[in-house]
Enzyme design. Structure first.
Site, PDB file in Angstrom:
ATOM      1  N   ARG A  81      57.752  42.418  39.512  1.00 17.82           N
ATOM      2  CA  ARG A  81      58.416  41.655  38.450  1.00 17.82           C
ATOM      3  C   ARG A  81      59.793  42.253  38.166  1.00 17.82           C
ATOM      4  NH1 ARG A  81      52.961  40.180  35.991  1.00 17.82           N
ATOM      5  NH2 ARG A  81      52.620  42.299  35.282  1.00 17.82           N
ATOM      6  N   ASP A 137      52.306  26.253  36.101  1.00 15.71           N
ATOM      7  CA  ASP A 137      50.915  26.687  36.261  1.00 15.71           C
ATOM      8  C   ASP A 137      50.039  25.478  35.970  1.00 15.71           C
ATOM      9  OD1 ASP A 137      49.472  29.792  36.076  1.00 15.71           O
ATOM     10  OD2 ASP A 137      48.230  28.029  35.653  1.00 15.71           O
ATOM     11  N   SER A 138      48.940  25.343  36.707  1.00 19.07           N
ATOM     12  CA  SER A 138      48.083  24.178  36.478  1.00 19.07           C
ATOM     13  C   SER A 138      47.274  24.301  35.188  1.00 19.07           C
ATOM     14  CB  SER A 138      47.141  23.972  37.674  1.00 19.07           C
ATOM     15  OG  SER A 138      46.410  25.146  37.903  1.00 19.07           O
ATOM     16  N   ALA A 171      52.819  22.323  32.855  1.00 21.78           N
ATOM     17  CA  ALA A 171      51.409  22.445  33.241  1.00 21.78           C
ATOM     18  C   ALA A 171      51.107  21.413  34.323  1.00 21.78           C
ATOM     19  CB  ALA A 171      50.514  22.242  32.027  1.00 21.78           C
ATOM     20  N   CYS A 197      47.239  37.826  47.244  1.00 23.65           N
ATOM     21  CA  CYS A 197      46.375  38.857  46.663  1.00 23.65           C
ATOM     22  C   CYS A 197      44.967  38.762  47.247  1.00 23.65           C
ATOM     23  CB  CYS A 197      46.347  38.760  45.132  1.00 23.65           C
ATOM     24  SG  CYS A 197      45.742  37.193  44.529  1.00 23.65           S
TER      25      CYS A 197
HETATM   26  N1  SAH Z   1      52.126  35.403  38.587  1.00 27.37           N
HETATM   27  C1  SAH Z   1      51.169  35.688  37.558  1.00 27.37           C
HETATM   28  C2  SAH Z   1      49.738  35.716  38.044  1.00 27.37           C
HETATM   29  C3  SAH Z   1      49.301  34.471  38.768  1.00 27.37           C
HETATM   30  S1  SAH Z   1      47.569  34.260  38.808  1.00 27.37           S
HETATM   31  C4  SAH Z   1      51.547  36.983  36.843  1.00 27.37           C
HETATM   32  O1  SAH Z   1      52.504  37.658  37.220  1.00 27.37           O
HETATM   33  O2  SAH Z   1      50.853  37.342  35.895  1.00 27.37           O
HETATM   34  C5  SAH Z   1      47.448  32.669  39.518  1.00 27.37           C
HETATM   35  C6  SAH Z   1      47.753  31.502  38.578  1.00 27.37           C
HETATM   36  O3  SAH Z   1      47.773  30.322  39.359  1.00 27.37           O
HETATM   37  C7  SAH Z   1      46.717  31.252  37.489  1.00 27.37           C
HETATM   38  O4  SAH Z   1      47.334  31.336  36.237  1.00 27.37           O
HETATM   39  C8  SAH Z   1      46.184  29.839  37.750  1.00 27.37           C
HETATM   40  O5  SAH Z   1      45.986  29.099  36.555  1.00 27.37           O
HETATM   41  C9  SAH Z   1      47.295  29.227  38.570  1.00 27.37           C
HETATM   42  N2  SAH Z   1      46.903  28.169  39.517  1.00 27.37           N
HETATM   43  C10 SAH Z   1      45.782  28.088  40.275  1.00 27.37           C
HETATM   44  N3  SAH Z   1      45.836  27.004  41.071  1.00 27.37           N
HETATM   45  C11 SAH Z   1      47.016  26.383  40.828  1.00 27.37           C
HETATM   46  C12 SAH Z   1      47.663  25.221  41.359  1.00 27.37           C
HETATM   47  N4  SAH Z   1      47.093  24.486  42.299  1.00 27.37           N
HETATM   48  N5  SAH Z   1      48.893  24.892  40.893  1.00 27.37           N
HETATM   49  C13 SAH Z   1      49.485  25.651  39.937  1.00 27.37           C
HETATM   50  N6  SAH Z   1      48.918  26.752  39.409  1.00 27.37           N
HETATM   51  C14 SAH Z   1      47.708  27.118  39.837  1.00 27.37           C
END
Ligand code: SAH
Length: 395
Positions: free
Chosen positions: A214, A252-253, A279, A339
């Site tokens: 980050r 984010d979804s 969203a 991850c």
């Molecule tokens: N980048 C974040 C962590 C991401 S975790 C950080 O630094 O804290 C992964 C995220 O992806 C979750 O919040 C989940 O809600 C979202 N997610 C899962 N599938 C998704 C999709 N198809 N489109 C958008 N977001 C999604």
């Protein structure tokens, strides 16, 4: 030696243990002498009756998680030493008593010699996630050790293992407060403020493993239009704003995640209109995208939770990265992550390479990223290196 149950391995199956790998798969077991209760400490022997290690037994694919390669009793002193050692490493890393960052991983399972145990630290609140019944059986002693190691730097302990512990008969009370009862708090990461709800949030509440990555996003953000895909709490977005981005969009979804990213943006940059959050599904967003971003972050959830869905996962990474390569403005920067433990660094890079070629863009790798040192990796258990990232410049 004690009267513990002896688990004898098949010939040749002792090799990985001799190289200090901490797992024994069920197929490696020749014979079990004595009762093999879930979560019980057992002793491992080779088929010539030589002692190899002691570990927690569990019915499942990973049958034993090694706790010690020397004969031990897992009494209070044993846990005191393990937990204090883990705390000491975070002290060495400058993470305890740090005025800019008070959120870190305190215990990282195999990486801290405690397979099956994760503990994250949020400014005085520790959140426990157990993955093995063996750790569950030792919870009381571990909590005692945590209190000793952290002293007055600990006010809350929350056990959040409902979703991580396997379903086993007689195992109840997987989640709940073990000290204090604070459900949420505000933490600092590199001077930025984040609201964490460890009871309701994803995982233990925050993706601590992206702290250094980050920060790097902050370094690249000046004057850029930033798209933070899979933004969750808006972590990367906040650093982008702090780094001087022209605008930052979080996607984010999950509606809850989007609310969180808005709250955190407001907390750090009140009234700042550079941030907007949406969203929607990531692929849908790419399809209808109007903005020409020149910094895109892709941090999706683990696409492969198991080895047997590996090819689907690699396909997923390829598709996602291809969208970003197609969309990004010339001279743009992409931060892309995986991850998934089951996806190797090599395979991940290959998926991204195919994505770049399909999009017909000229791409250079600037950084190869990983997880920070409070997520240490045992050299004998490289599976522990799960976070992989690439920073690329796109001509
Ligand atoms: N980048 C974040 C962590 C991401 S975790 C950080 O630094 O804290 C992964 C995220 O992806 C979750 O919040 C989940 O809600 C979202 N997610 C899962 N599938 C998704 C999709 N198809 N489109 C958008 N977001 C999604």
């Amino acid at each position: 030696m004690s009267e513990r149950t002896r688990v004898v391995l098949k010939s040749g199956k002792d090799q990985s243990l001799r190289r200090y790998h901490p797992w024994v798969f069920s197929g490696a077991i020749k014979k079990i002498h004595g009762p093999a209760r879930e979560g019980e400490l057992i002793d491992l022997y080779d088929n010539k009756d030589e002692f190899l290690a002691s570990g927690h037994y569990q019915n499942g694919s990973i049958a034993v998680r090694v706790i010690s390669f020397e004969p031990v009793e897992t009494d209070q002193l044993f846990w005191d030493q393990k937990v204090a050692n883990a705390w000491k490493l975070r002290e060495t890393l400058g993470l305890t008593g740090n005025l800019q960052t008070n959120v870190f991983r305190w215990i990282n399972a195999e990486g801290d010699g405690m397979p099956g145990l994760i503990v994250d630290y949020y400014g005085g609140a520790a959140v426990i996630q157990m993955h093995s019944i063996g750790m569950f059986r030792n919870l009381e002693a571990i909590v005692e050790s945590m209190k000793k190691a952290a002293g007055d730097q600990l006010h809350t302990i929350y056990n959040k293992s409902e979703s991580t512990l396997p379903d086993k008969p007689g195992i109840t009370g997987k989640s709940g407060f073990l000290m204090g009862e604070q459900e949420r708090g505000e933490v600092l990461e590199n001077g930025y403020r984040f609201l964490i709800n460890w009871v309701e949030g994803q995982k233990t509440g925050f993706f601590i493993d992206q702290r250094e990555n980050r920060k790097l996003v902050g370094d690249y953000s000046a004057g850029r239009k930033v798209l933070n895909m899979f933004g969750y709490t808006g972590g990367f977005s906040i650093y982008g704003m702090g780094g001087g981005a022209n605008l930052v969009h979080s996607v984010d979804s999950s509606g809850k995640a989007i609310d969180l990213s808005r709250e955190n943006a407001e907390l750090n940059f009140p009234g700042d209109e550079r941030h907007a959050a949406f969203a929607v599904d990531a692929f849908g967003y790419f399809k209808d995208m109007k903005e020409a971003y020149d910094l895109i972050i892709l941090d999706p959830p683990a696409f492969a939770k198991h080895q047997n869905v590996l090819s689907n996962a690699l396909q997923g990474y390829k598709r996602l990265n291809q969208r970003a390569f197609e969309a990004i403005a010339p001279g743009g920067i992409i931060f892309t992550f995986s991850c998934s433990q089951a996806v190797s660094r090599e395979n991940f890079r290959k998926s991204v390479f195919v994505a770049a070629a399909n999009a017909r863009r000229k791409v250079r790798i600037l950084h190869q990223l990983s997880q920070p040192p409070d997520h240490p990796v045992s050299i004998y258990h490289l599976e522990g290196e799960y976070l992989k990232g690439l920073v690329m410049e796109v001509e």
